[in-house]
Design a protein around this motif. Structure first.
Motif, PDB file in Angstrom:
ATOM      1  N   SER A 103       0.830  -1.200   0.000  1.00 31.22           N
ATOM      2  CA  SER A 103       0.000   0.000   0.000  1.00 31.22           C
ATOM      3  C   SER A 103       0.871   1.260   0.000  1.00 31.22           C
ATOM      4  CB  SER A 103      -0.919  -0.009   1.214  1.00 31.22           C
ATOM      5  OG  SER A 103      -1.610   1.195   1.333  1.00 31.22           O
ATOM      6  N   SER A 104       1.893   1.245   0.822  1.00 33.42           N
ATOM      7  CA  SER A 104       2.781   2.406   0.910  1.00 33.42           C
ATOM      8  C   SER A 104       3.518   2.639  -0.402  1.00 33.42           C
ATOM      9  CB  SER A 104       3.779   2.194   2.045  1.00 33.42           C
ATOM     10  OG  SER A 104       4.638   3.277   2.157  1.00 33.42           O
ATOM     11  N   ILE A 105       3.999   1.574  -1.001  1.00 29.53           N
ATOM     12  CA  ILE A 105       4.718   1.704  -2.277  1.00 29.53           C
ATOM     13  C   ILE A 105       3.793   2.243  -3.360  1.00 29.53           C
ATOM     14  CG2 ILE A 105       5.781   0.361  -4.145  1.00 29.53           C
ATOM     15  CD1 ILE A 105       7.058  -1.383  -1.953  1.00 29.53           C
ATOM     16  N   SER A 106       2.582   1.727  -3.434  1.00 31.78           N
ATOM     17  CA  SER A 106       1.653   2.206  -4.472  1.00 31.78           C
ATOM     18  C   SER A 106       1.271   3.668  -4.235  1.00 31.78           C
ATOM     19  CB  SER A 106       0.418   1.317  -4.556  1.00 31.78           C
ATOM     20  OG  SER A 106      -0.345   1.406  -3.384  1.00 31.78           O
ATOM     21  N   ASP A 107       1.131   4.096  -2.980  1.00 30.83           N
ATOM     22  CA  ASP A 107       0.831   5.498  -2.679  1.00 30.83           C
ATOM     23  C   ASP A 107       1.960   6.413  -3.163  1.00 30.83           C
ATOM     24  OD1 ASP A 107      -1.522   4.696  -1.512  1.00 30.83           O
ATOM     25  OD2 ASP A 107      -0.856   5.027   0.564  1.00 30.83           O
ATOM     26  N   TRP A 108       3.195   6.029  -2.863  1.00 28.21           N
ATOM     27  CA  TRP A 108       4.339   6.840  -3.276  1.00 28.21           C
ATOM     28  C   TRP A 108       4.490   6.847  -4.791  1.00 28.21           C
ATOM     29  CZ3 TRP A 108       7.231  10.360  -0.882  1.00 28.21           C
ATOM     30  CH2 TRP A 108       7.146  10.441   0.507  1.00 28.21           C
ATOM     31  N   GLN A 109       4.270   5.706  -5.428  1.00 29.60           N
ATOM     32  CA  GLN A 109       4.380   5.666  -6.888  1.00 29.60           C
ATOM     33  C   GLN A 109       3.339   6.578  -7.534  1.00 29.60           C
ATOM     34  OE1 GLN A 109       4.009   1.465  -7.706  1.00 29.60           O
ATOM     35  NE2 GLN A 109       6.237   1.188  -7.849  1.00 29.60           N
ATOM     36  N   GLY A 110       2.129   6.541  -7.007  1.00 29.06           N
ATOM     37  CA  GLY A 110       1.077   7.400  -7.544  1.00 29.06           C
ATOM     38  C   GLY A 110       1.406   8.868  -7.371  1.00 29.06           C
ATOM     39  N   ALA A 111       1.951   9.223  -6.242  1.00 27.74           N
ATOM     40  CA  ALA A 111       2.288  10.623  -5.984  1.00 27.74           C
ATOM     41  C   ALA A 111       3.424  11.097  -6.890  1.00 27.74           C
ATOM     42  CB  ALA A 111       2.686  10.793  -4.521  1.00 27.74           C
ATOM     43  N   VAL A 112       4.425  10.276  -7.062  1.00 24.80           N
ATOM     44  CA  VAL A 112       5.570  10.658  -7.884  1.00 24.80           C
ATOM     45  C   VAL A 112       5.161  10.762  -9.351  1.00 24.80           C
ATOM     46  CG1 VAL A 112       7.844   9.889  -8.695  1.00 24.80           C
ATOM     47  CG2 VAL A 112       7.281   9.773  -6.275  1.00 24.80           C
ATOM     48  N   GLN A 113       4.297   9.878  -9.822  1.00 21.86           N
ATOM     49  CA  GLN A 113       3.855   9.935 -11.215  1.00 21.86           C
ATOM     50  C   GLN A 113       3.033  11.183 -11.497  1.00 21.86           C
ATOM     51  OE1 GLN A 113       1.791   6.245 -11.793  1.00 21.86           O
ATOM     52  NE2 GLN A 113       3.695   5.071 -12.080  1.00 21.86           N
TER      53      GLN A 113
END
Length: 180
Positions: A103-113
Motif C-alpha cells: 500500500s505504501s509503495i503504491s501510494d508513493w508511486q502514484g504521488a511521484v507519477q
C-alpha cells in the motif's frame, strides 16, 4: 602376482528406502513415553515381596501410571496447540506487513507519477505532506502489528497457562488423597 579384489557395491543413502512420515507425531511421543512403563507393575508384583501387592493396590499404581501418561499427553497437546497459535499469529503479522508495504509503495508511486510538469514548490509541498502522512501511518501500522503479535502470543500463553493450572489442580488432588 597381483590379485584383484571384488568388492560389493556400496549402498548409498539415496538407495535406502525412506520411511513414510508418521501421521500423528503426538501419538508417537506418547507411545515412546509409555514404553518404559508397560509391564512395570506386573514385574514389580512378580517379585513377590511380602506386602508389595497390597501396597500397589492401595496406591493404585496402574491408575497412577495411566494418569501420568494421560497428563503427559495433555501437556504435549497443549504445547502443540500453543505453537500452532503462535505460528498462525506470526503468519498474520507477516501478511499484514506485506499488505502495508504494498500500500505504501503504491501510494508513493502514484504521488511521484503525478508530479512531473507541475510547479517545483507545489511538488515539494506535496512530498512534504505525503512524508508526514506516511510517518503517521507507519506509526499506526507499527501499533497494529504490535497488537496483532501481542494477541497471538497471549492466545498461545493462555493455552499453556490453562494446562499449568490443570497440573496444579491434579497435584493438589493427589496430595489431598495421599494425606487421608
Amino acid at each position: 602376482m597381483a590379485t584383484s579384489k571384488k568388492t560389493a557395491p556400496k549402498k548409498t543413502a539415496a538407495a535406502a528406502p525412506k520411511a513414510a512420515p508418521r501421521a500423528n507425531p503426538v501419538q508417537d511421543i506418547q507411545e515412546a513415553m509409555a514404553k518404559p512403563f508397560k509391564g512395570v507393575t506386573e514385574r514389580l508384583q512378580a517379585l513377590n515381596i511380602p506386602g508389595i501387592a497390597e501396597r500397589f493396590k492401595e496406591m493404585n499404581v496402574q491408575g497412577a501410571a495411566g494418569a501420568l501418561l494421560d497428563n503427559g499427553r495433555k501437556d504435549l497437546k497443549a504445547l502443540v496447540e500453543a505453537n500452532e497459535k503462535s505460528y498462525k499469529g506470526l503468519q498474520a503479522v507477516v501478511a499484514r506487513q506485506t499488505e502495508m508495504l504494498k500500500s505504501s509503495i503504491s501510494d508513493w508511486q502514484g504521488a511521484v507519477q503525478g508530479m512531473p510538469g507541475k510547479d517545483p514548490k507545489e511538488n515539494l509541498a506535496k512530498l512534504d505532506e505525503m512524508a508526514r502522512a506516511s510517518f503517521k501511518r507507519a506509526l499506526d501500522d507499527m501499533k497494529e502489528l504490535a497488537d496483532l503479535a501481542a494477541k497471538s502470543q497471549a492466545d498461545a500463553f493462555n493455552v499453556v497457562r490453562e494446562r499449568i493450572n490443570d497440573n496444579v489442580e491434579q497435584v493438589s488432588k493427589l496430595l489431598k488423597r495421599g494425606g487421608k
